[in-house]
Design a protein around this motif. Structure first.
Motif, PDB file in Angstrom:
ATOM      1  N   MET A   3      -3.178  -6.337 -35.425  1.00 36.95           N
ATOM      2  CA  MET A   3      -4.048  -7.326 -34.778  1.00 36.95           C
ATOM      3  C   MET A   3      -5.236  -6.611 -34.106  1.00 36.95           C
ATOM      4  SD  MET A   3      -2.769 -10.436 -32.358  1.00 36.95           S
ATOM      5  CE  MET A   3      -3.080  -9.811 -30.738  1.00 36.95           C
ATOM      6  N   LYS A   4      -6.394  -7.221 -34.222  1.00 35.21           N
ATOM      7  CA  LYS A   4      -7.570  -6.641 -33.593  1.00 35.21           C
ATOM      8  C   LYS A   4      -7.410  -6.628 -32.071  1.00 35.21           C
ATOM      9  CE  LYS A   4     -12.383  -7.114 -34.137  1.00 35.21           C
ATOM     10  NZ  LYS A   4     -13.417  -8.089 -34.161  1.00 35.21           N
ATOM     11  N   LYS A   5      -7.848  -5.526 -31.436  1.00 38.24           N
ATOM     12  CA  LYS A   5      -7.656  -5.444 -29.990  1.00 38.24           C
ATOM     13  C   LYS A   5      -8.510  -6.488 -29.268  1.00 38.24           C
ATOM     14  CE  LYS A   5      -7.055  -2.191 -26.325  1.00 38.24           C
ATOM     15  NZ  LYS A   5      -7.635  -1.043 -25.698  1.00 38.24           N
ATOM     16  N   ASN A   6      -7.843  -7.344 -28.530  1.00 37.78           N
ATOM     17  CA  ASN A   6      -8.534  -8.384 -27.770  1.00 37.78           C
ATOM     18  C   ASN A   6      -8.615  -7.926 -26.317  1.00 37.78           C
ATOM     19  OD1 ASN A   6      -9.221 -10.568 -26.274  1.00 37.78           O
ATOM     20  ND2 ASN A   6      -7.833 -11.998 -27.286  1.00 37.78           N
ATOM     21  N   LYS A   7      -9.821  -7.756 -25.820  1.00 37.58           N
ATOM     22  CA  LYS A   7     -10.001  -7.191 -24.484  1.00 37.58           C
ATOM     23  C   LYS A   7      -9.427  -8.074 -23.371  1.00 37.58           C
ATOM     24  CE  LYS A   7     -14.018  -4.272 -25.089  1.00 37.58           C
ATOM     25  NZ  LYS A   7     -15.427  -4.542 -25.254  1.00 37.58           N
ATOM     26  N   VAL A  46      -6.511  -9.372 -23.465  1.00 36.84           N
ATOM     27  CA  VAL A  46      -5.056  -9.227 -23.446  1.00 36.84           C
ATOM     28  C   VAL A  46      -4.708  -7.756 -23.257  1.00 36.84           C
ATOM     29  CG1 VAL A  46      -2.918  -9.579 -24.748  1.00 36.84           C
ATOM     30  CG2 VAL A  46      -4.799 -11.218 -24.964  1.00 36.84           C
ATOM     31  N   PHE A  47      -3.828  -7.490 -22.314  1.00 40.70           N
ATOM     32  CA  PHE A  47      -3.479  -6.102 -22.017  1.00 40.70           C
ATOM     33  C   PHE A  47      -2.031  -5.837 -22.397  1.00 40.70           C
ATOM     34  CE2 PHE A  47      -6.981  -7.450 -19.459  1.00 40.70           C
ATOM     35  CZ  PHE A  47      -7.861  -6.383 -19.545  1.00 40.70           C
ATOM     36  N   ASN A  48      -1.752  -4.614 -22.787  1.00 42.28           N
ATOM     37  CA  ASN A  48      -0.393  -4.282 -23.218  1.00 42.28           C
ATOM     38  C   ASN A  48       0.592  -4.236 -22.059  1.00 42.28           C
ATOM     39  OD1 ASN A  48      -0.779  -4.025 -26.054  1.00 42.28           O
ATOM     40  ND2 ASN A  48      -2.053  -2.248 -25.561  1.00 42.28           N
ATOM     41  N   ASN A  49       0.110  -3.839 -20.910  1.00 40.75           N
ATOM     42  CA  ASN A  49       0.938  -3.883 -19.701  1.00 40.75           C
ATOM     43  C   ASN A  49       0.007  -3.777 -18.500  1.00 40.75           C
ATOM     44  OD1 ASN A  49       0.591  -1.054 -18.870  1.00 40.75           O
ATOM     45  ND2 ASN A  49       1.741  -0.610 -20.738  1.00 40.75           N
TER      46      ASN A  49
END
Ligand SMILES: Cc1ncc(COP(=O)(O)O)c(C=O)c1O
Length: 348
Positions: A1-5, A7-10
């Motif tokens: 998936m393209k990195k969506n700024k 949304v953060f991983n943690n």
């Protein structure tokens, strides 16, 4: 998936890159332009997120920490919270040795963040085996694969701010900063930012804020550790009764002292004038700006950056409680007390 700024991983991806906000009303009678670095925008609500993350990731890079290992520190304050938060995400055990003076609220907060808390007697000397320093050292010795953060004597504390807060302030001011004003506790914040800024422009003036009752200012001026300077004071996180090696005294141009009382009132004033709900040391730093302005430190061309280290919510039973202010004798007049009491109306 393209990195969506968006949304953060943690939560740790949100540490740092805090806003710089212009101060308008509270500084209206002061000379120059004023900008506050609002560290409560860190996810753990203080600047200590930066050092917790940086020091732990350095230990990982050096292969000292492996998943499941233990991180140890002696604090019930912001650093404890930040270390606990980083430990949750990265899968470390977190042990915090705290003083029995710590409030039940703080201990509950750390427990909620998964920390194992050792509450140690407050009124024993630092070298007593029951003191929180000695308990932390013993646990570190006895626990294989443990790291002792030791923020007052860990130079990575300076590096954390040198690599993050310093460049952020330089870029946010487009290199136009003339003065940095920051509280000094461990000294990591002011030393790390100052090192970066002075490498860019050696003329940036760096002013540390100290408390009455702390040895730091006198040590900076005389290189003498004067025990007579030490007495109890109320602001937490500012000043010290020892000389931390996480302070680079040579890079700081000047220290200024502020009182508990004026700092408390100034913190309340920041909320009412700028809409910023900040902690006690932010009040101290702002109070220092007022005093420095009186001393003629600034002129119309000054671009002053002040660091506001944490959020006001941690001080609800202190500076934001009228009864606490009253108990300390900080309401000088009946009028002042009545005025704040009038802002709450009970409908019966
Ligand atoms: C609320 C608060 N303000 C200011 C400071 C001072 O920051 P430093 O330790 O980087 O000097 C601290 C650190 O203990 C703190 O907890």
């Amino acid at each position: 998936m393209k990195k969506n700024k968006q949304v953060f991983n943690n939560v740790l991806e949100l540490v740092g890159n805090t806003p710089l906000i212009k101060l308008n009303k509270i500084t209206s009678s002061l000379k120059g332009n004023y900008f506050a670095k609002i560290e409560s925008f860190n996810p753990g609500h203080s600047s200590k997120d930066r050092i917790a993350l940086y020091i732990i990731e350095e230990a990982e890079r050096k292969g000292i920490l492996k998943p499941g290992d233990t991180i140890i520190e002696t604090t019930s304050g912001n650093t404890g919270f930040s270390i606990a938060m980083v430990s949750v995400i990265k899968g470390y055990k977190c042990i915090l040795a705290v003083s029995s003076k710590s409030s039940a609220d703080k201990i509950d907060m750390l427990k909620t963040m998964g920390a194992q808390v050792y509450v140690c007697p407050a009124h024993v000397s630092a070298d007593d085996p029951r003191s929180y320093y000695e308990v932390a050292k013993r646990l570190h010795r006895e626990t294989e694969g443990s790291v002792y953060i030791n923020q007052y004597f860990n130079e990575l504390n300076i590096d954390a701010h040198y690599h993050t807060t310093g460049p952020e302030i330089w870029n946010q001011t487009e290199g136009k900063i003339t003065h940095l004003v920051a509280c000094s506790g461990t000294g990591g914040t002011i030393s790390g930012i100052a090192k970066y800024l002075k490498e860019q422009n050696k003329d940036v003036q760096v002013i540390g804020v100290d408390a009455y009752g702390s040895v730091i200012k006198k040590y900076h001026e005389t290189h003498e550790f004067d025990e007579k300077e030490i007495y109890p004071y109320r602001i937490e996180g500012l000043g010290k009764n020892l000389i931390p090696t996480a302070t680079d005294f040579d890079i700081i141009d000047q220290f200024i002292k502020v009182t508990d009382e004026e700092s408390a009132h100034t913190a309340r004033e920041i909320a009412k004038t700028e809409g910023l709900f900040v902690g006690y040391t932010s009040g101290a730093a702002m109070q220092a700006l007022k005093q420095l302005n009186e001393e003629g430190t600034f002129n119309e061309n000054s671009n002053v950056v002040v660091v506001f280290p944490d959020h006001g919510s941690r001080y609800m039973s202190k500076i934001y409680s009228d009864s606490w202010m009253n108990e300390q004798g900080f309401f000088d007049s009946q009028h002042e007390q009545e005025e704040t009491a009038q802002s709450i109306q009970y409908i019966k």
